[in-house]
Structures are given as C-alpha cells and as structure tokens.
Scaffold this motif. Structure first.
Motif, mmCIF file in Angstrom:
data_model
loop_
_atom_site.group_PDB
_atom_site.id
_atom_site.type_symbol
_atom_site.label_atom_id
_atom_site.label_comp_id
_atom_site.label_asym_id
_atom_site.label_seq_id
_atom_site.Cartn_x
_atom_site.Cartn_y
_atom_site.Cartn_z
ATOM 1 N N TYR A 23 0.808 -1.221 0.000
ATOM 2 C CA TYR A 23 0.000 0.000 0.000
ATOM 3 C C TYR A 23 0.842 1.273 0.000
ATOM 4 N N TRP A 24 1.831 1.352 0.877
ATOM 5 C CA TRP A 24 2.616 2.580 0.978
ATOM 6 C C TRP A 24 3.446 2.806 -0.279
ATOM 7 N N GLU A 25 3.900 1.739 -0.920
ATOM 8 C CA GLU A 25 4.608 1.870 -2.187
ATOM 9 C C GLU A 25 3.673 2.397 -3.274
ATOM 10 N N GLU A 28 3.016 6.058 -2.716
ATOM 11 C CA GLU A 28 4.141 6.872 -3.174
ATOM 12 C C GLU A 28 4.135 7.001 -4.701
ATOM 13 N N ARG A 49 2.374 12.049 2.678
ATOM 14 C CA ARG A 49 1.934 10.898 3.471
ATOM 15 C C ARG A 49 1.440 11.341 4.854
#
Length: 99
Positions: A23-25, A28, A49
């Motif tokens: 998710y965080w990738e 980004e 973020r």
C-alpha cells in the motif's frame, strides 16, 4: 454509536495483527504521478503521506477511491472480528472490507 478504544498491548478482535501489502509503495507511486501533474500541493512524499494520514485516514476527509488500500491481510485467522477495528491509524469495519 460512539466507540472508545484503549491502546491494547496485544492483538485481538478489535486490534487484529494485519497488514496492507504494497500500500505505501502504491501511495508513493500515486504521489509521484499527482506531483508530475500538479495535482498536489506537497513537494515531498513524506509531507504528502503525513497529511494524508492526518486528513484522510483519521476520518477527517473522504479518501479518493483510487487511494484506498486494495488488500488487507490478517496475519492469522480470527474466530471473530469486532464490529469496528482499530488498525494503527484508521478505524475499519469488517463489513467494508468484505469479510
């Protein structure tokens, strides 16, 4: 209905051990696309973020459909989950997750 949560020291039905793989990738990558198109006021991903978590994931603003997590994976099977769960920085409903 009002819910109150105590910070539990262990995982359970209201605080499951879970992850949102990739998710965080993905977020980004979306930031980079939005930044290239001038669709964000943030200059750097960490600023984006932080604002995203504060504004959207804590329930202050709606989250755009394309920015929602696609996967929510429990680390182990649970016999039951709470009607509302606390996951790090966001409240989740199993009904919304399709469980």
């Amino acid at each position: 209905m009002v819910y109150g949560f105590d910070n539990s020291a262990s995982f359970g039905k209201f605080l499951p051990d879970a992850d949102m793989p990739g998710y965080w990738e993905y977020l980004e990558q979306r930031f980079n696309e939005m930044s290239a198109n001038g669709a964000t006021t943030h200059e750097f991903y960490p600023q984006f973020r932080s604002a995203f978590v504060d504004d959207c994931l804590k329930g202050l603003l709606p989250i755009d459909e394309d920015l929602l997590p696609k996967d929510f994976v429990l680390a182990k099977p649970y016999k039951s989950l709470g009607d509302v769960m606390l996951q790090d920085w966001v409240l989740l409903s199993p009904n919304d997750l399709g469980t």
